[in-house]
Design a protein around this motif. Structure first.
Motif, PDB file in Angstrom:
ATOM      1  N   LEU A   1       0.862  -1.179   0.000  1.00 40.78           N
ATOM      2  CA  LEU A   1       0.000   0.000   0.000  1.00 40.78           C
ATOM      3  C   LEU A   1       0.894   1.223   0.000  1.00 40.78           C
TER       4      LEU A   1
ATOM      5  N   ARG B   1       0.645   5.544   0.276  1.00 37.04           N
ATOM      6  CA  ARG B   1      -0.194   6.700   0.545  1.00 37.04           C
ATOM      7  C   ARG B   1       0.689   7.938   0.638  1.00 37.04           C
TER       8      ARG B   1
ATOM      9  N   ARG C   1      -5.890  -5.936   1.483  1.00 31.83           N
ATOM     10  CA  ARG C   1      -5.646  -4.612   0.894  1.00 31.83           C
ATOM     11  C   ARG C   1      -6.770  -3.646   1.262  1.00 31.83           C
TER      12      ARG C   1
ATOM     13  N   GLY D   1      -5.739  -0.888   3.820  1.00 30.99           N
ATOM     14  CA  GLY D   1      -5.759   0.388   3.107  1.00 30.99           C
ATOM     15  C   GLY D   1      -6.706   1.374   3.776  1.00 30.99           C
TER      16      GLY D   1
ATOM     17  N   ASN E   1      -5.645   4.887   5.674  1.00 26.01           N
ATOM     18  CA  ASN E   1      -6.302   6.159   5.333  1.00 26.01           C
ATOM     19  C   ASN E   1      -6.877   6.816   6.570  1.00 26.01           C
TER      20      ASN E   1
END
Length: 146
Positions: free
Chosen positions: A6, A8, A132, A136, A140
């Motif tokens: 992942l 970000r 995921r 994920g 976030n």
């Protein structure tokens, strides 16, 4: 066993992104039906054990993880935390890296190898998609929480 990655980018300074991702009890606030405990109490360092207990009552399982690498970020180096999963049900490892991204933002890279004992390899694609999605979403939410 599945591997996933992942990435970000967050409008946060490095140390703040690191704090938000490595204050372990906060993970229990963003992952459904999960409570997280830490031994010994903070501050985190190599040897710290993080236990995520997920489920309801007798249908719950524990995912104990030991911090084996703990390198908070500095101005010159990215932060890196590695957790080795030590449970009877969940196996593998996770790495969280926080480094400088574009425009002074923080770039987060979350790598994980995840296995569930007794789950046949036939289910790996489903496990990868679910992992995921869950991790994920957790990343976030953690990066958005003050």
């Amino acid at each position: 066993m599945v591997n996933f990655l992942l990435e970000r980018t967050a409008p946060l300074p490095l140390d703040e992104a690191w704090r938000r991702l490595t204050e372990w009890p906060r993970h229990g606030e963003v992952v459904p039906l999960t409570r997280v405990t830490v031994t010994p109490p903070p501050p985190t360092g190599e040897g710290t054990v993080v236990v995520a207990r997920t489920g309801l009552g007798p249908l719950a399982f524990e995912d104990p993880m030991e911090v084996t690498v703990w390198q908070p970020p500095t101005e010159d180096t990215p932060g890196l935390c590695r957790l080795e999963k030590r449970g009877r049900v969940v196996t593998g490892w996770a790495e969280i890296e926080v480094r400088t991204g574009p425009g002074g933002r923080s770039r987060v890279v979350w790598r994980e190898e995840l296995g569930v004992r007794w789950l046949p390899g036939f289910f790996d694609p489903l496990l990868a998609r679910a992992a995921r999605h869950v991790f994920g979403r957790a990343a976030n939410r953690l990066l958005r929480m003050p």
